[in-house]
Design a protein around this motif. Structure first.
Motif, PDB file in Angstrom:
ATOM      1  N   GLU A 156       2.197   4.969   0.195  1.00  0.00           N
ATOM      2  CA  GLU A 156       2.055   6.367   0.602  1.00  0.00           C
ATOM      3  C   GLU A 156       3.212   7.146  -0.032  1.00  0.00           C
ATOM      4  OE1 GLU A 156      -0.157   5.973   4.922  1.00  0.00           O
ATOM      5  OE2 GLU A 156       2.015   6.151   4.907  1.00  0.00           O
TER       6      GLU A 156
ATOM      7  N   GLU B 178      -3.552  11.786   2.035  1.00  0.00           N
ATOM      8  CA  GLU B 178      -3.205  11.214   3.345  1.00  0.00           C
ATOM      9  C   GLU B 178      -2.959  12.325   4.367  1.00  0.00           C
ATOM     10  OE1 GLU B 178      -2.594   9.278   5.787  1.00  0.00           O
ATOM     11  OE2 GLU B 178      -3.000   7.235   5.116  1.00  0.00           O
TER      12      GLU B 178
ATOM     13  N   GLU C  69      -2.129   8.559  -0.775  1.00  0.00           N
ATOM     14  CA  GLU C  69      -1.992   7.096  -0.686  1.00  0.00           C
ATOM     15  C   GLU C  69      -2.804   6.438  -1.783  1.00  0.00           C
ATOM     16  OE1 GLU C  69      -2.601   5.126   3.140  1.00  0.00           O
ATOM     17  OE2 GLU C  69      -3.797   3.601   2.123  1.00  0.00           O
TER      18      GLU C  69
ATOM     19  N   HIS D  38      -6.523   8.319  -1.695  1.00  0.00           N
ATOM     20  CA  HIS D  38      -6.959   9.450  -0.871  1.00  0.00           C
ATOM     21  C   HIS D  38      -5.806  10.379  -0.519  1.00  0.00           C
ATOM     22  CE1 HIS D  38      -5.940   6.385   2.267  1.00  0.00           C
ATOM     23  NE2 HIS D  38      -5.409   7.423   2.874  1.00  0.00           N
TER      24      HIS D  38
ATOM     25  N   GLU E  61       0.877  -1.170   0.000  1.00  0.00           N
ATOM     26  CA  GLU E  61       0.000   0.000   0.000  1.00  0.00           C
ATOM     27  C   GLU E  61       0.919   1.225   0.000  1.00  0.00           C
ATOM     28  OE1 GLU E  61      -3.284  -0.215   3.030  1.00  0.00           O
ATOM     29  OE2 GLU E  61      -2.095   1.397   3.870  1.00  0.00           O
TER      30      GLU E  61
END
Ligand code: GLU
Ligand code: MG
Length: 450
Positions: A132, A190, A197, A188, A130
């Motif tokens: 970021e 972050e 992210e 979104h 995931e």
């Protein structure tokens, strides 16, 4: 594959490997050569296995100097035509010696070997990193002493105003990832300054790690076409919340059942899922040297940043190193998974995956059990309570992480001496290279490397 790529407008292929410092290195070929290169590879000096994040080069037994070459052999199955980079595809490579044998320090080969061992137990791992990242403007790109970048947002985190402001970037990114088959699960703004992210659908096998390279390159390309720069560095501003590259995964048996759900173990794990997770937890301090490998990593891996700096596990606990995610009722047989939080963008996605599986296999083979879960913020517990419950801080500096790594027979045996020693040598090299630097200087030295 070469014909299909060419027909789709691909003119050149970036062959991508990740070095021990987590820097993605590329060699590029015209599509015309793809078939030949998929057989014979392209050359790359073996010293890339001892490269540091600042492009200094250290040494390790068997990797000592200017002589010696390896071959980067692309895996055609990994090739993706990059929608945001017209004319380009990216392919992941295996590193081989000139006799065609695997080059022992090759991270991709290591991860595949671990996944094969898992398959021998009848298990398949499904997961995704995931991502970021920081988005912003570089002031005077690529000059020494360049000023801090201007962040693409200053909050509010997760907010509609930030989305509205960066909508062209978001639209293009989602479109590109969807078009090229990488896919998007969620996007979104972050929490941290300039931070966003994106999560992508899970993959099986080595594609899990290959997809991390593809997604990062796509994000870079979309950022560039919007006049922005992107950083996957663990921290982009000293003192602020950093960028994670959390690894989510679940384990599936041959009957297609998710072993993180519907079992008699804690939170519904099966005995096998529990043993695997317990193995990961036991080796987590050593894994951190691989997943948080830079001096800068420890400016991120601190309490109260949701980076998971504690060696414990808990359902939906974002301060725990292992966050167990059950998912929404009704979806759990698909959704239940384990998230490894202490992973950042400096981590080589192949070495991280391989190390996690190696530790999980150790847990499986020893049939380990998990300790009691932790649902509180460990920082809010007294030291005595933490001690009683076996909760300790994960390494708080690269120095400590290297010591944990060097004490790990699990990782040494899984990696083999040459990978293990060369990786450890690069970590020590970075420790020495940044010795005595203040946080600001460390941040600057890592900001644009990943
Ligand atoms: N940015 C946090 C990190 O460094 C993670 C925040 C979250 O839980 O998504 O890992
Ligand atoms: Mg996040």
């Amino acid at each position: 594959m070469a014909r299909r790529l060419a027909a789709g407008g691909v003119e050149a292929v970036a062959l991508a490997m990740v070095d021990p410092a987590g820097v993605t290195r590329v060699k590029c070929i015209p599509i015309r050569r793809f078939e030949e290169v998929a057989r014979f590879g392209v050359g790359l000096s073996n010293v890339f296995s001892v490269f540091l994040v600042n492009d200094d080069i250290t040494s390790s037994p068997g990797i000592e100097g200017p002589s010696g070459d390896t071959r980067l052999v692309p895996d055609p199955a990994s090739a993706v035509a990059l929608a945001a980079s017209p004319g380009w595809a990216l392919a992941a490579v295996d590193q081989r010696d000139q006799e065609g044998d695997p080059w022992p320090p090759c991270g991709r080969t290591f991860a595949r070997r671990m996944l094969e061992r898992l398959a021998d137990h009848g298990l398949e791992l499904r997961g995704a990193y995931e991502l970021e990242f920081f988005l912003g403007n570089r002031i005077s790109a690529r000059e020494a002493g360049e000023p801090d970048p201007i962040p693409a947002h200053a909050g509010p985190g997760y907010s509609a105003p930030v989305l509205a402001d960066q909508e062209p970037f978001a639209t293009e990114l989602i479109r590109a990832l969807e078009t090229q088959g990488t896919g998007v699960m969620q996007f979104h703004p972050e929490y941290s300054t300039g931070q966003f992210e994106i999560s992508v659908p899970h993959r099986t096998g080595i594609a899990l790690a290959d997809t991390n390279l593809v997604a990062r390159h796509t994000i870079r390309a979309v950022a560039r076409s919007n006049g922005l720069a992107v950083s996957f560095a663990p921290v982009v501003f000293a003192g602020l919340v950093g960028n994670g590259d959390h690894l989510h995964f679940s384990l599936w048996n041959r009957r297609g059942r998710n072993l993180f759900h519907g079992g008699d173990g804690p939170e519904g794990m099966t005995r096998e899922a529990e043993a695997f997770s317990a193995g990961v937890l036991e080796s987590l301090p050593a894994i951190v040297a691989v997943s948080c490998p830079s001096v800068a990593s420890y400016l991120r891996l601190q309490p109260h940043r949701w980076a998971g700096p504690w060696a414990c596990w808990g359902r939906e606990n974002r301060e725990a190193g292992l966050r167990f995610v059950t998912g929404m009722v009704g979806s759990r047989s698909e959704a239940a998974n384990l998230e490894i939080k202490p992973v950042d963008g400096g981590g080589n996605p192949y070495l991280v995956l391989g190390s996690v599986v190696a530790a999980g296999l150790d847990g499986l083979e020893r049939d380990l059990r998990l300790p009691e879960p932790t649902t509180e913020d460990p920082a809010s517990l007294s030291a005595a309570v933490r001690r009683r419950r076996g909760i300790s801080r994960l390494p708080s500096s690269l120095d400590v992480a290297i010591r944990e790594l060097e004490g790990s027979s699990v990782l040494r045996e899984a990696m083999g001496d040459m990978l293990f020693d060369s990786f450890a040598a690069t970590r020590k090299g970075e420790l020495a290279a940044f010795d005595g630097m203040d946080d600001e200087a460390v941040v600057r030295a890592h900001r644009w490397r990943y």
